[in-house]
Design a protein around this motif. Structure first.
Motif, PDB file in Angstrom:
ATOM      1  N   GLN A 380      11.995  64.699  43.226  1.00  0.00           N
ATOM      2  CA  GLN A 380      11.103  63.887  42.393  1.00  0.00           C
ATOM      3  C   GLN A 380      10.149  64.777  41.602  1.00  0.00           C
ATOM      4  OE1 GLN A 380       8.428  61.257  44.444  1.00  0.00           O
ATOM      5  NE2 GLN A 380       7.972  60.066  42.618  1.00  0.00           N
ATOM      6  N   ALA A 381       9.587  65.803  42.263  1.00  0.00           N
ATOM      7  CA  ALA A 381       8.667  66.711  41.582  1.00  0.00           C
ATOM      8  C   ALA A 381       9.359  67.421  40.422  1.00  0.00           C
ATOM      9  CB  ALA A 381       8.114  67.737  42.572  1.00  0.00           C
ATOM     10  N   GLU A 382      10.579  67.883  40.658  1.00  0.00           N
ATOM     11  CA  GLU A 382      11.316  68.578  39.600  1.00  0.00           C
ATOM     12  C   GLU A 382      11.642  67.632  38.448  1.00  0.00           C
ATOM     13  OE1 GLU A 382      15.589  70.902  38.942  1.00  0.00           O
ATOM     14  OE2 GLU A 382      14.829  70.583  40.974  1.00  0.00           O
ATOM     15  N   ARG A 383      12.058  66.418  38.780  1.00  0.00           N
ATOM     16  CA  ARG A 383      12.441  65.456  37.755  1.00  0.00           C
ATOM     17  C   ARG A 383      11.243  65.022  36.908  1.00  0.00           C
ATOM     18  NH1 ARG A 383      14.547  62.270  40.923  1.00  0.00           N
ATOM     19  NH2 ARG A 383      12.842  60.790  41.200  1.00  0.00           N
ATOM     20  N   THR A 434      13.600  78.281  48.574  1.00  0.00           N
ATOM     21  CA  THR A 434      14.740  78.619  47.706  1.00  0.00           C
ATOM     22  C   THR A 434      15.016  77.530  46.676  1.00  0.00           C
ATOM     23  OG1 THR A 434      16.321  77.682  49.294  1.00  0.00           O
ATOM     24  CG2 THR A 434      15.811  80.027  49.505  1.00  0.00           C
ATOM     25  N   ARG A 435      14.079  76.598  46.471  1.00  0.00           N
ATOM     26  CA  ARG A 435      14.321  75.550  45.486  1.00  0.00           C
ATOM     27  C   ARG A 435      14.375  76.153  44.076  1.00  0.00           C
ATOM     28  NH1 ARG A 435       8.801  74.965  46.772  1.00  0.00           N
ATOM     29  NH2 ARG A 435       7.394  74.626  44.985  1.00  0.00           N
ATOM     30  N   GLU A 443       7.500  78.216  39.273  1.00  0.00           N
ATOM     31  CA  GLU A 443       6.344  77.976  40.131  1.00  0.00           C
ATOM     32  C   GLU A 443       6.479  78.771  41.419  1.00  0.00           C
ATOM     33  OE1 GLU A 443       6.921  73.729  40.257  1.00  0.00           O
ATOM     34  OE2 GLU A 443       7.492  73.804  42.374  1.00  0.00           O
ATOM     35  N   LYS A 444       5.358  78.967  42.097  1.00  0.00           N
ATOM     36  CA  LYS A 444       5.376  79.644  43.386  1.00  0.00           C
ATOM     37  C   LYS A 444       5.903  78.686  44.452  1.00  0.00           C
ATOM     38  CE  LYS A 444       1.608  82.866  42.415  1.00  0.00           C
ATOM     39  NZ  LYS A 444       0.283  83.401  42.878  1.00  0.00           N
ATOM     40  N   ALA A 445       6.081  79.222  45.647  1.00  0.00           N
ATOM     41  CA  ALA A 445       6.623  78.389  46.719  1.00  0.00           C
ATOM     42  C   ALA A 445       5.658  77.263  47.090  1.00  0.00           C
ATOM     43  CB  ALA A 445       6.912  79.249  47.950  1.00  0.00           C
ATOM     44  N   ASN A 446       4.351  77.533  47.040  1.00  0.00           N
ATOM     45  CA  ASN A 446       3.336  76.533  47.405  1.00  0.00           C
ATOM     46  C   ASN A 446       3.665  75.911  48.763  1.00  0.00           C
ATOM     47  OD1 ASN A 446       2.085  76.931  44.846  1.00  0.00           O
ATOM     48  ND2 ASN A 446       3.562  75.525  43.940  1.00  0.00           N
ATOM     49  N   LEU A 447       3.850  76.782  49.728  1.00  0.00           N
ATOM     50  CA  LEU A 447       4.273  76.381  51.071  1.00  0.00           C
ATOM     51  C   LEU A 447       3.285  76.900  52.096  1.00  0.00           C
ATOM     52  CD1 LEU A 447       6.369  75.399  53.229  1.00  0.00           C
ATOM     53  CD2 LEU A 447       7.448  77.663  52.986  1.00  0.00           C
TER      54      LEU A 447
END
Length: 569
Positions: A380-383, A434-435, A443-447
């Motif tokens: 959803q975030a990517e879309r 790995t997205r 964008e960074k991993a933000n994890l």
């Protein structure tokens, strides 16, 4: 070693990227002398004592009864006097923002940031149609109880009454969280503020909205005839004829377009659930041919008004965090609240994560549906073009979740084995790191890898290395609870990784549910805690037998635990 340029590293082959990280020395998490350098000997002795008590199963299993007995016999003042320097002092940063400043300062000196969290909690309890709220967010919790719903003989709720005191309490909690956000800005600028949605709205309302969302998802699965997680217009049209009253095709097309504004010809489950707000859900329910689970789950006008107030409180907090450039972390809670929490979090992420990682949701990996939910949120975030940001945890409500599922005759939502939970955690972490947007450098991993499991920490470090990133620019942070897994947090901080301590705070008696969970967690994980106790024991012995306590270093084998660290939860 030299700094690796992340964009250049992504253009290298996997073999070259792996070779480029070989110069980075392995991190030794077993060196107690280094890990505990910033802790006083009293801190170590207290930690050893607390972990020892957590190992007494009888005490942990009966902690509620023992505390209630103590309150009756000794009184609140004496119990607070006992807890303040012991259990509370070990696991919590203080009772208020002023009292946590020394804790934050000590952590910053060790290269560790802070995640401030008001630790008092609310929950609901249901038994034989009787409902009340255990509102631990207030010392006068009794004033915010919910009246039992009016029911028919079959137990179907006809009306639910929400106390005004609960709404007033939620407004007060919003102010508490606002203070915490401002405190992060002032005392630990690179840190996070953590909030709990159950503090911003009536927990019973959250359960109601979660139930409505579950029924909406069940309706989606009926519409999705070929079970490919997408609904075409033809599927929508066919199932509409079966479930809803007849309408003109133009009306049907209008209904479909609500869930497919970009005219893709498909409705996915996330778009379905995020579009179905209470008014639209009620509108759709009006088309139902007959009354059923979906139409019964729709919120009434009063509940919708309360949900709007809850959303307003959350949005206000995020707006303040955005103005102060503070990252906000929304905690996961019980499964019967989580669909509503996810829905609310996705709403503010869509608005405030357009260009930055302002709001972090939470995925609990002891839940069987964790990987799928995480994938849906990432998609959803990517879309929609906003920045995905998430904290992953194993979970903190296992006892309550399993008991509730058993009592209600429902499937256990928790993984069957601990290894299944470990595997799930690794899979979700790998999916986030790995997205597509991370691989391409968009964008960074933000994890936030929130775990006490050394192997999970090492896996995250390996994934960072494989991506050709450095600890500073990966967008990966590591988080452990205050008072637990210090050998991980302080070692990571010393090695330049983004390490954080989750710093709970609040009035002593109101943090008891949190403290009891910590005791239960340590009791369940005495294998890993036993390892940590070995490190503590060795470091205490070293300090007491070395003149002036010795200095920090890496060569004293007496500071190492005798055995390799087992996996910690």
């Amino acid at each position: 070693h030299h700094r690796i340029d992340p964009m250049a590293a992504r253009r290298l082959s996997p073999a070259v990227r792996a070779a480029s990280t070989l110069s980075r020395p392995a991190i030794d998490f077993q060196n107690g002398r280094t890990a505990y350098e910033k802790l006083t000997t009293w801190d170590l002795v207290r930690a050893y004592g607390v972990f020892s008590v957590c190992g007494i199963r009888f005490v942990v299993d009966n902690s509620d009864r023992l505390l209630n007995l103590g309150l009756k016999i000794l009184g609140p003042g004496a119990i607070k006097g006992i807890l303040r320097p012991t259990l509370f002092g070990h696991f919590c940063g203080g009772e208020g923002l002023e009292t946590i400043r020394p804790t934050v300062a000590r952590l910053r000196a060790a290269g560790v940031g802070g995640i401030l969290d008001y630790a008092a909690e609310a929950d609901i309890k249901s038994e034989e149609g009787k409902m009340d709220m255990d509102d631990s967010l207030s010392a006068t919790a009794a004033s915010s109880t919910l009246e039992a719903p009016v029911t028919t003989r079959k137990g179907k709720a006809l009306a639910r009454q929400y106390s005004y005191h609960t709404e007033a309490r939620c407004d007060e909690n919003q102010k508490i969280f606002e203070t915490a956000i401002r405190a992060v800005h002032g005392v630990t600028p690179d840190g996070f503020a953590a909030i709990k949605v159950t503090a911003l709205g009536n927990p019973l309302l959250l359960e109601r909205w979660s139930s409505a969302l579950k029924e909406a998802h069940s309706l989606f699965t009926k519409l999705d005839i070929n079970k490919d997680d997408n609904v075409t217009f033809e599927e929508f049209k066919k199932m509409w004829a079966e479930l809803f009253v007849d309408v003109d095709e133009s009306v049907l097309e209008k209904e479909f377009k609500q869930f497919d504004p970009e005219n893709t010809g498909l409705i996915d489950p996330v778009a379905w659930l995020t579009t179905l707000d209470p008014p639209k859900m009620r509108q759709l329910a009006n088309f139902c041919k007959e009354e059923g689970p979906f139409s019964n789950a729709v919120l009434d006008a009063e509940e919708e008004k309360l949900l709007i107030s809850m959303r307003r409180r959350l949005s206000t907090l995020v707006q303040i965090a955005d103005e102060l450039d503070v990252r906000l972390m929304v905690d996961a809670e019980h499964t019967y609240f989580q669909p509503a929490i996810d829905n609310l979090v996705l709403g503010v992420q869509r608005e405030y994560n357009k260009n930055t990682d302002r709001v972090y949701g939470t995925i609990q990996c002891y839940l069987k549906d964790a990987p799928k939910r995480n994938q849906l949120f990432m998609q959803q975030a990517e879309r929609e073009g906003w920045v995905y940001a998430v904290k992953i945890v194993r979970g903190a409500y296992m006892h309550q979740e399993r008991q509730r599922a058993q009592d209600r005759g429902e499937p256990d939502p928790i993984h069957d084995t601990l290894q299944d939970t470990h595997d799930c955690y690794s899979a979700v972490m790998r999916d986030v790191l790995t997205r597509k947007n991370v691989k391409t450098g968009k964008e960074k991993a933000n994890l936030v890898v929130a775990t006490h499991n050394q192997r999970s920490v090492e896996q995250a470090i390996d994934l960072i290395d494989q991506a050709g990133l450095t600890p500073e620019d990966s967008g990966v942070a590591f988080g452990q609870l205050l008072g637990m897994a210090d050998h991980l947090t302080f070692t990571l901080g010393a090695k330049g990784y983004k390490a954080y301590k989750y710093i709970p705070y609040g009035p002593i008696l109101e943090t008891l549910p949190y403290l009891i969970r910590r005791a239960q967690e340590n009791s369940d994980l005495m294998g890993s805690v036993g390892y940590e106790m070995g490190m503590l024991r060795n470091e205490i012995y070293r300090r007491l037998t070395t003149p002036f306590g010795g200095g920090a270093g890496n060569d004293d084998d007496t500071t190492r635990a005798a055995s390799e660290s087992p996996a910690a939860r």
